[in-house]
Design an enzyme around this catalytic site. Structure first.
Site, PDB file in Angstrom:
ATOM      1  N   PRO A  23      51.798  15.355   8.698  1.00  0.00           N
ATOM      2  CA  PRO A  23      51.370  16.714   8.342  1.00  0.00           C
ATOM      3  C   PRO A  23      51.916  17.063   6.970  1.00  0.00           C
ATOM      4  O   PRO A  23      53.126  17.044   6.748  1.00  0.00           O
ATOM      5  CB  PRO A  23      52.014  17.583   9.439  1.00  0.00           C
ATOM      6  CG  PRO A  23      53.196  16.781   9.902  1.00  0.00           C
ATOM      7  CD  PRO A  23      52.837  15.344   9.740  1.00  0.00           C
ATOM      8  N   VAL A  25      51.639  19.917   3.768  1.00  0.00           N
ATOM      9  CA  VAL A  25      51.151  21.238   3.375  1.00  0.00           C
ATOM     10  C   VAL A  25      50.151  21.097   2.231  1.00  0.00           C
ATOM     11  O   VAL A  25      50.447  20.498   1.193  1.00  0.00           O
ATOM     12  CB  VAL A  25      52.327  22.140   2.953  1.00  0.00           C
ATOM     13  CG1 VAL A  25      51.812  23.488   2.459  1.00  0.00           C
ATOM     14  CG2 VAL A  25      53.281  22.338   4.119  1.00  0.00           C
ATOM     15  N   GLN A  79      50.067  21.187  13.731  1.00  0.00           N
ATOM     16  CA  GLN A  79      51.493  21.500  13.560  1.00  0.00           C
ATOM     17  C   GLN A  79      51.694  22.943  13.137  1.00  0.00           C
ATOM     18  O   GLN A  79      50.981  23.454  12.273  1.00  0.00           O
ATOM     19  CB  GLN A  79      52.132  20.578  12.524  1.00  0.00           C
ATOM     20  CG  GLN A  79      53.647  20.789  12.442  1.00  0.00           C
ATOM     21  CD  GLN A  79      54.304  20.006  11.327  1.00  0.00           C
ATOM     22  OE1 GLN A  79      54.166  20.356  10.159  1.00  0.00           O
ATOM     23  NE2 GLN A  79      55.029  18.946  11.680  1.00  0.00           N
ATOM     24  N   CYS A 108      60.794  20.599   7.896  1.00  0.00           N
ATOM     25  CA  CYS A 108      60.550  21.049   6.520  1.00  0.00           C
ATOM     26  C   CYS A 108      61.857  21.508   5.876  1.00  0.00           C
ATOM     27  O   CYS A 108      62.509  22.431   6.384  1.00  0.00           O
ATOM     28  CB  CYS A 108      59.541  22.187   6.506  1.00  0.00           C
ATOM     29  SG  CYS A 108      59.168  22.784   4.835  1.00  0.00           S
ATOM     30  N   GLY A 209      59.593   7.702   7.065  1.00  0.00           N
ATOM     31  CA  GLY A 209      60.522   7.448   5.964  1.00  0.00           C
ATOM     32  C   GLY A 209      60.525   5.997   5.527  1.00  0.00           C
ATOM     33  O   GLY A 209      60.540   5.090   6.360  1.00  0.00           O
TER      34      GLY A 209
END
Length: 494
Positions: A23, A25, A79, A108, A209
């Site tokens: 997800p 933004v 989400q 976040c 990651g």
């Protein structure tokens, strides 16, 4: 029928998805998700949506989820960021019919999340998180999942994951970085933390990651034992990452623009951001087109800049530069889709002089703390510019003013608002109560009093010699009209 849980949910609903698009933004919108699915992605998330806004704003719901219903775009997880159990539940209930699961963002690390008190800044409030997850798990018809960042201590991270599992989380995504590892301090994600979580819980786990190539995906699964691997920046620079390909950038750019045309509407800012990511390495060389890409105002203009970049790259290839020079130590020529590796922070520049950098050697590169005379090392480029304009500027978080919350929506309130609200909530309240708020520049009471005074003045002027009586067109009742308001013809007739 009872909703699926845990591994059954992963196997049947998510179809044992291993390759996952994160997800992001303003970046994981429908067009980008469809492009990624065409090139190997098996599961996608929506961008992070604000639960409070999703509940109160029908346009926000339509723009971000309702108008994006597409059969190709499944399985899909929506989400939300939230910090209130009831608000999170209300938003999830509105979204559950348009997706396969609801995810709670606990990862976040950005400043906006700190101000709004959501994302990773909730990771110490275990009681609140337990209530949010358990309530949603009880009331929703689809599973609840969570995306978290790790603590520095492996043991605390494991207890954190177990708490969320006990509360009702059916799938956990673990980003192997702490909340301080962001921007210039991003560093390497810890797969050790992810492996420990995977061994400690009985629900599916996704790793996030250090994913830049398909080989990283396979190595991560092998080392950590997770069910799937999520990619964010790796996917943005190469949508074909999960296919194991590194195609020419123009191939991905042209296909993405075609998908945008096929599935409108799509915000121009999203498209521009994707093209900047795809063409990142090439734009370091052709900087004139970088400026043009930032200025164009429509989809055709963006496509035209992308075409010019393609032509320049193909001219380089025809001139025999294909593979001869790899600018900046890149593994491939700049026109090939490949990851962007963040450089180590550089010494800051102030007034044209270079200051000595004192970066601590830790697991990741971190900026040194600012000292008492306000000198800081390892500042980002943006902060360096601010420091050059204002040498006394301080970036220490402890010394910055704290943002107070709006009493209604939780956003930062106006410092001198008479209602202690943010501007949006203040405007609604001031309009409803016909009140003023000088802090937000709202003058509903003043305007109402001014209109009333003008009406009274107009009424009084009707009794003077400078006015005549004119019948109302609806009820034929004579009304006073100032002579100054009539035309010459009307005055002559009167």
């Amino acid at each position: 029928m009872a909703k699926l849980q845990g591994f059954e949910f992963w196997r049947k609903t998510l179809k044992e998805a291993r390759f996952v698009v994160a997800p992001m933004v303003d970046q994981s919108e429908l067009a980008w998700r469809l492009l990624s699915r065409r090139h190997g992605a098996q599961l996608c998330y929506t961008p992070m949506l604000h639960a409070q806004v999703f509940v109160r704003d029908a346009n926000y719901r339509r723009d971000n989820l309702y108008n994006e219903v597409c059969e190709e775009d499944r399985p899909l997880i929506t989400q939300f960021c939230a910090n209130d159990p009831e608000v999170f539940l209300q938003a999830a209930l509105l979204a559950q019919d348009y997706c396969d699961a609801i995810d709670l963002n606990l990862g976040c690390p950005q400043m906006i999340a700190k101000r709004g008190h959501y994302g990773v800044f909730l990771q110490d409030e275990w009681g609140l998180l337990e209530r949010m997850v358990s309530l949603a798990n009880e009331k929703l018809s689809v599973p609840v999942t969570c995306k978290i960042r790790v603590f520095s201590e492996v043991e605390k991270t494991v207890r954190y994951a177990q708490m969320l599992e006990k509360a009702g989380c059916q799938l956990l995504t673990v980003h192997g970085r702490t909340k301080d590892q962001k921007g210039a301090m991003t560093g390497i994600a810890s797969w050790e933390h992810i492996k420990a979580v995977r061994k400690a819980v009985n629900i599916p786990v996704f790793a996030n990651g250090n994913i830049q190539h398909l080989s990283d995906v396979e190595r991560c699964i092998q080392e950590t034992g997770v069910q799937g691997v999520m990619s964010a920046e790796g996917n943005l620079h190469n949508p074909a990452l999960f296919e194991g390909r590194s195609p020419p950038v123009w191939e991905m750019a042209e296909e993405y623009l075609e998908v945008v045309k096929q599935y409108p509407p799509c915000s121009l800012s999203y498209i521009r951001a994707h093209l900047f990511k795809l063409w990142h390495h090439t734009l370091q060389i052709h900087q004139d087109l970088r400026e043009e890409l930032a200025k164009v105002k429509n989809l055709e203009g963006l496509a035209d800049v992308s075409t010019q970049l393609k032509q320049r790259c193909q001219e380089e290839i025809s001139d025999g530069k294909d593979g001869e020079e790899k600018e900046g130590g890149l593994p491939f020529p700049h026109w090939i889709c490949q990851p962007y590796v963040r450089p180590v922070p550089k010494p800051p520049v102030t007034n044209g002089t270079c200051q000595e950098s004192k970066v601590r050697s830790t697991g990741c590169q971190k900026r040194a703390l600012e000292d008492s005379d306000r000198a800081a090392d390892g500042l980002s480029k943006n902060k360096q510019k601010k420091r050059s304009r204002n040498p006394t500027k301080n970036f220490c978080p402890e010394l910055k003013p704290k943002y107070l919350k709006c009493e209604q929506c939780g956003n930062p309130k106006g410092n001198k608002c008479v209602f202690n609200l943010c501007r949006g909530c203040c405007k609604k309240k001031a309009f409803k109560e016909v009140a003023d708020c000088p802090s937000h520049g709202l003058r509903f009471k003043t305007k109402a009093e001014k209109l009333k005074a003008e009406a009274e003045q107009l009424k009084d002027s009707g009794q003077t010699e400078g006015s005549v009586m004119e019948p109302d067109r609806n009820n034929q009742t004579p009304q006073a009209v100032p002579a100054s308001c009539m035309t010459l013809k009307e005055q002559a007739q009167a």
